[in-house]
Design a protein around this motif. Structure first.
Motif, PDB file in Angstrom:
ATOM      1  N   ASN A   1      20.875  18.863  52.575  1.00  0.00           N
ATOM      2  CA  ASN A   1      21.506  17.594  52.935  1.00  0.00           C
ATOM      3  C   ASN A   1      21.851  16.683  51.829  1.00  0.00           C
ATOM      4  O   ASN A   1      22.016  15.369  51.973  1.00  0.00           O
ATOM      5  CB  ASN A   1      20.706  17.000  54.006  1.00  0.00           C
ATOM      6  N   THR A   2      21.100  17.056  50.531  1.00  0.00           N
ATOM      7  CA  THR A   2      21.432  16.035  49.442  1.00  0.00           C
ATOM      8  C   THR A   2      21.965  16.727  48.232  1.00  0.00           C
ATOM      9  O   THR A   2      21.263  17.864  47.828  1.00  0.00           O
ATOM     10  CB  THR A   2      20.165  15.403  49.258  1.00  0.00           C
TER      11      THR A   2
ATOM     12  N   ASN B   1      23.987  20.713  62.007  1.00  0.00           N
ATOM     13  CA  ASN B   1      22.955  21.841  61.640  1.00  0.00           C
ATOM     14  C   ASN B   1      23.135  22.825  62.653  1.00  0.00           C
ATOM     15  O   ASN B   1      22.914  24.023  62.142  1.00  0.00           O
ATOM     16  CB  ASN B   1      21.907  21.158  61.563  1.00  0.00           C
TER      17      ASN B   1
ATOM     18  N   GLU C   1      18.046  15.235  62.899  1.00  0.00           N
ATOM     19  CA  GLU C   1      18.721  16.411  62.493  1.00  0.00           C
ATOM     20  C   GLU C   1      18.606  17.661  63.001  1.00  0.00           C
ATOM     21  O   GLU C   1      19.176  18.616  62.978  1.00  0.00           O
ATOM     22  CB  GLU C   1      18.346  16.437  61.030  1.00  0.00           C
TER      23      GLU C   1
ATOM     24  N   HIS D   1      24.907  14.840  62.918  1.00  0.00           N
ATOM     25  CA  HIS D   1      24.156  15.687  61.880  1.00  0.00           C
ATOM     26  C   HIS D   1      23.371  16.812  62.625  1.00  0.00           C
ATOM     27  O   HIS D   1      23.585  17.928  62.082  1.00  0.00           O
ATOM     28  CB  HIS D   1      23.402  14.829  61.030  1.00  0.00           C
TER      29      HIS D   1
ATOM     30  N   ALA E   1      25.623  23.701  52.204  1.00  0.00           N
ATOM     31  CA  ALA E   1      25.629  23.064  53.526  1.00  0.00           C
ATOM     32  C   ALA E   1      25.434  24.039  54.576  1.00  0.00           C
ATOM     33  O   ALA E   1      24.602  23.890  55.724  1.00  0.00           O
ATOM     34  CB  ALA E   1      26.960  22.348  53.756  1.00  0.00           C
TER      35      ALA E   1
ATOM     36  N   TRP F   1      13.097  23.104  55.206  1.00  0.00           N
ATOM     37  CA  TRP F   1      13.219  22.938  56.769  1.00  0.00           C
ATOM     38  C   TRP F   1      12.546  23.671  57.564  1.00  0.00           C
ATOM     39  O   TRP F   1      11.889  22.888  58.627  1.00  0.00           O
ATOM     40  CB  TRP F   1      14.709  23.965  57.095  1.00  0.00           C
TER      41      TRP F   1
ATOM     42  N   LYS G   1      21.674  24.239  55.489  1.00  0.00           N
ATOM     43  CA  LYS G   1      21.006  23.090  55.799  1.00  0.00           C
ATOM     44  C   LYS G   1      20.745  22.040  54.767  1.00  0.00           C
ATOM     45  O   LYS G   1      19.801  21.143  55.030  1.00  0.00           O
ATOM     46  CB  LYS G   1      20.147  23.294  56.943  1.00  0.00           C
TER      47      LYS G   1
ATOM     48  N   PHE H   1      27.693  16.433  55.587  1.00  0.00           N
ATOM     49  CA  PHE H   1      26.415  15.646  55.873  1.00  0.00           C
ATOM     50  C   PHE H   1      25.469  15.814  54.686  1.00  0.00           C
ATOM     51  O   PHE H   1      24.296  16.292  55.088  1.00  0.00           O
ATOM     52  CB  PHE H   1      25.943  15.963  57.380  1.00  0.00           C
ATOM     53  N   ILE H   2      26.088  15.729  53.475  1.00  0.00           N
ATOM     54  CA  ILE H   2      25.208  15.835  52.210  1.00  0.00           C
ATOM     55  C   ILE H   2      25.611  14.344  51.829  1.00  0.00           C
ATOM     56  O   ILE H   2      26.636  14.067  51.492  1.00  0.00           O
ATOM     57  CB  ILE H   2      25.984  16.822  51.500  1.00  0.00           C
ATOM     58  N   THR H   3      24.377  13.777  51.423  1.00  0.00           N
ATOM     59  CA  THR H   3      24.336  12.591  50.676  1.00  0.00           C
ATOM     60  C   THR H   3      24.349  12.904  49.000  1.00  0.00           C
ATOM     61  O   THR H   3      23.532  13.722  48.550  1.00  0.00           O
ATOM     62  CB  THR H   3      23.217  11.796  50.993  1.00  0.00           C
TER      63      THR H   3
END
Length: 687
Positions: free
Chosen positions: A231-232, A163, A140, A159, A226, A543, A229, A291-293
């Motif tokens: 990601n979930t 970022n 990442e 990804h 997003a 982060w 940053k 890029f988010i799960t």
């Protein structure tokens, strides 16, 4: 996971959302006939607090990068800029298109995405290993270099490039987040950045079960998260008050279970709603494009009155045995709807085959629609008066096997680590209790470590976004069980996930999650008000490298607050509602386009647009120097802040007639108590 006040808690169009209250900077263009292509001056100044105000030459990026070196000079994005992907980096093309999509609305530039070699003025995205990212095992990270002539972004994965794109956005002026045309120039400092995350998992949980949110609102929140940053997205889709995703074979789950939401404003029940499976799949795809799960959660065996109410009388369903009443192990038999914030009164029976017919269908279908690695079983707040610990553990163990049968990693609130549970294989516990150190209440965290589980840290007193703020709190938003005196930005920033619970270290922790529970929030505006600016604080501790984040006096916090101050204008320009915390020395930001006077040498209307987070129009003073030796007070108009909304952008207006034709160099200066004044220069062409 969350409680009432008596115990524990109840606990691909990209870019920023447009708000109807935004007063556009280019309104001045319309008022005086200004060609939109004319240049303008933009000034962003931080409040005059010597120990908080950042140096203007240092980019104010959130989350803070691992390393950054600022050089001399600036790079300027222009109408001739291309976004370039070199040959061999074709997988970078979608991210290059993302960058163009982010930058086009505010700049009005074409910003074509091309393949080949960059020319002077271009931005290049390279898919490759730039070196220096050895501490980034998930790919990442990125390296970003800006010179006076070019910007180069390189990362080993798309990804990582994405970022880096978020950092590029923050290197440009705040107005770049606008969805409508704004004046430039669009400059960024000469800088070299190497950056990668501390934790793999950087999450935001949204509860759409307590209060229904449509897919469109969730997609807007995805875009907002997003930018920092995240990601979930942990999506809490079922609870006592609502079940929100259609499950084939069990239509009652949504037609009955989705009909209401927690009552607010004196109502016993608020409107409900539900998503089709196509809706859910579209949100998952939208998140993946950012890029988010998405991690789905259907809480069990408690917090499921909506399931019980839906299926208790479903006697003709061929997937059940004709006697589905045996699913109910709750406090009420027969079950009754409760659209309050109550918890701990519902449970499904682990011995019922009907329970497992329902749960298997839910898990199989949601898992199949969720390509990410996790499925969240919930598992919190089941009183032993409803299910003994052994029956609770039996339920968790059986459900875990179904989840693993779908090749998913079992995730749940840290309660699932309790006595008797046997979560073979990889599993994740979310630690939500406010307790820290080795005090009473931390046992779920240490139990999870003892069972070899990984941990996502979400202690309620530092990560629950549904808790009220400290000051000027709106009477209708937020709970107080975890933050009895309120939780502001400092509470969300000043803690360390890797040492919060004794025995739970960075070797166990995979990340951090902010939890936005839905009891009091009825729409996205409410959600945004509670999420921002606290989510950026969680994003940074997720982060950025570990730092001494201990108090409001620590250098790390003071540095963070100075950088967060600049985010207010970005959020406002992007139309994102937020709480203008008094802990943050919010910056004023001013944009003034060049103007063309009327044929009578007269200028009348908006001359500038102001971002002044938290200030009422009456608290702002403006002076316009017209460039001909005369000056006058400007008018400040717009929508003032309320208990649940930040103020709008303000229009600075004025009227002036020039004695003779000519080109005049004018300024507009704005001041407000507690903030440094800000001045923008503009030119008036009086023909």
């Amino acid at each position: 996971m969350r409680s009432t006040s008596s115990t524990r808690g109840t606990g691909k169009v990209r870019g920023w959302r447009r708000s109807p209250v935004i007063v556009l900077a280019c309104a001045a263009c319309l008022a005086v006939g200004l060609p939109l292509s004319l240049a303008a001056q933009i000034a962003i100044v931080t409040p005059a607090s010597a120990d908080l105000a950042p140096a203007t030459s240092v980019p104010q990026i959130v989350p803070k990068p691992v390393s950054m070196t600022v050089g001399q000079g600036t790079y300027t994005l222009t109408a001739s800029t291309n976004i370039v992907v070199p040959s061999g980096s074709d997988a970078a093309l979608p991210v290059a298109q993302d960058l163009a999509d982010y930058l086009r609305p505010a700049t009005g530039y074409a910003l074509p995405v091309v393949t080949g070699n960059p020319s002077s003025g271009d931005i290049e995205l390279i898919l490759g290993d730039p070196g220096g990212l050895q501490a980034d095992p998930d790919g990442e990270g990125y390296q970003l270099g800006a010179t006076t002539s070019n910007v180069t972004l390189e990362a080993p994965t798309p990804h990582g490039l994405y970022n880096g794109v978020q950092t590029i956005r923050q290197l440009l002026p705040a107005w770049i987040t606008s969805s409508s045309l704004e004046p430039g120039p669009w400059t960024m400092p000469v800088v070299q950045i190497t950056d990668y995350p501390r934790y793999t998992y950087r999450g935001l949980m949204l509860d759409i079960a307590r209060h229904y949110e449509p897919p469109s609102a969730v997609e807007q929140l995805i875009g907002q998260a997003a930018a920092y940053k995240i990601n979930t997205l942990h999506l809490h889709v079922s609870d006592d008050q609502g079940f929100r995703i259609v499950i084939n074979g069990f239509p009652n789950l949504t037609t009955i279970g989705g009909q209401g939401s927690v009552g607010t404003g004196g109502r016993t029940m608020d409107p409900g709603g539900y998503w089709t499976q196509s809706d859910y799949q579209a949100v998952v795809a939208y998140a993946a494009a950012h890029f988010i799960t998405v991690v789905p959660e259907v809480d069990s065996p408690g917090h499921n009155n909506a399931i019980i109410m839906s299926e208790y009388n479903d006697t003709t369903n061929p997937l059940l045995d004709g006697h589905p009443q045996d699913i109910n192990c709750g406090a009420n038999n027969p079950p009754v709807w409760d659209y309050t914030e109550d918890v701990g009164y519902s449970a499904m029976c682990p011995e019922s085959t009907n329970t497992w017919s329902i749960m298997t269908a839910i898990i199989d279908q949601l898992a199949a629609m969720s390509p990410g690695p996790y499925y969240d079983v919930g598992g919190d707040e089941v009183p032993t008066t409803l299910l003994s610990q052994s029956r609770y553990a039996s339920f968790v163990n059986q459900e875990a096997g179904i989840v693993q049968g779908q090749s998913k990693t079992v995730m749940g609130w840290a309660d699932i680590a309790g006595p008797g549970t046997n979560l073979t294989g990889p599993s994740v516990a979310e630690y939500w209790n406010p307790a820290s150190g080795s005090t009473s209440g931390t046992i779920t965290g240490t139990e999870a470590v003892q069972k070899g589980m990984k941990i996502v840290m979400a202690p309620a007193s530092h990560a629950y976004l549904d808790q009220r703020y400290k000051r000027n709190v709106p009477p209708t938003l937020g709970l107080t069980w975890a933050c009895t005196k309120g939780c502001d930005v400092d509470q969300f920033y000043n803690w360390d996930p890797g040492s919060y619970v004794t025995g739970v270290t960075d070797a166990n922790v995979i990340g951090v999650e902010g939890a936005m529970w839905g009891e009091t929030v009825i729409n996205l505006s409410n959600v945004d008000y509670m999420v921002f600016p606290r989510l950026p604080a969680l994003a940074e501790i997720s982060w950025s490298p570990k730092a001494d984040r201990t108090s409001v006096r620590s250098p790390a916090y003071r540095d963070f607050i100075s950088r967060l101050a600049v985010q207010g204008a970005r959020l406002m320009a992007g139309g994102v509602n937020f709480y203008p915390s008094t802990e943050v020395p919010w910056s004023l930001a001013l944009a003034a386009p060049n103007l063309t006077a009327s044929s009578q040498d007269k200028v009348s209307g908006t001359v500038a647009t102001l971002a002044a987070p938290g200030y009422a129009p009456s608290a702002v003073a403006a002076t316009i120097n017209w460039g001909d030796g005369s000056s006058a007070a400007g008018t400040v108009t717009g929508t003032a802040p309320t208990a649940t909304t930040v103020n709008s952008l303000y229009a600075i207006g004025g009227t002036h007639t020039y004695a003779a034709p000519g080109v005049y160099h004018a300024t507009v200066t704005v001041s407000a108590s507690g903030a440094a004044s800000v001045t923008a220069h503009f030119t008036v062409n009086a023909l």
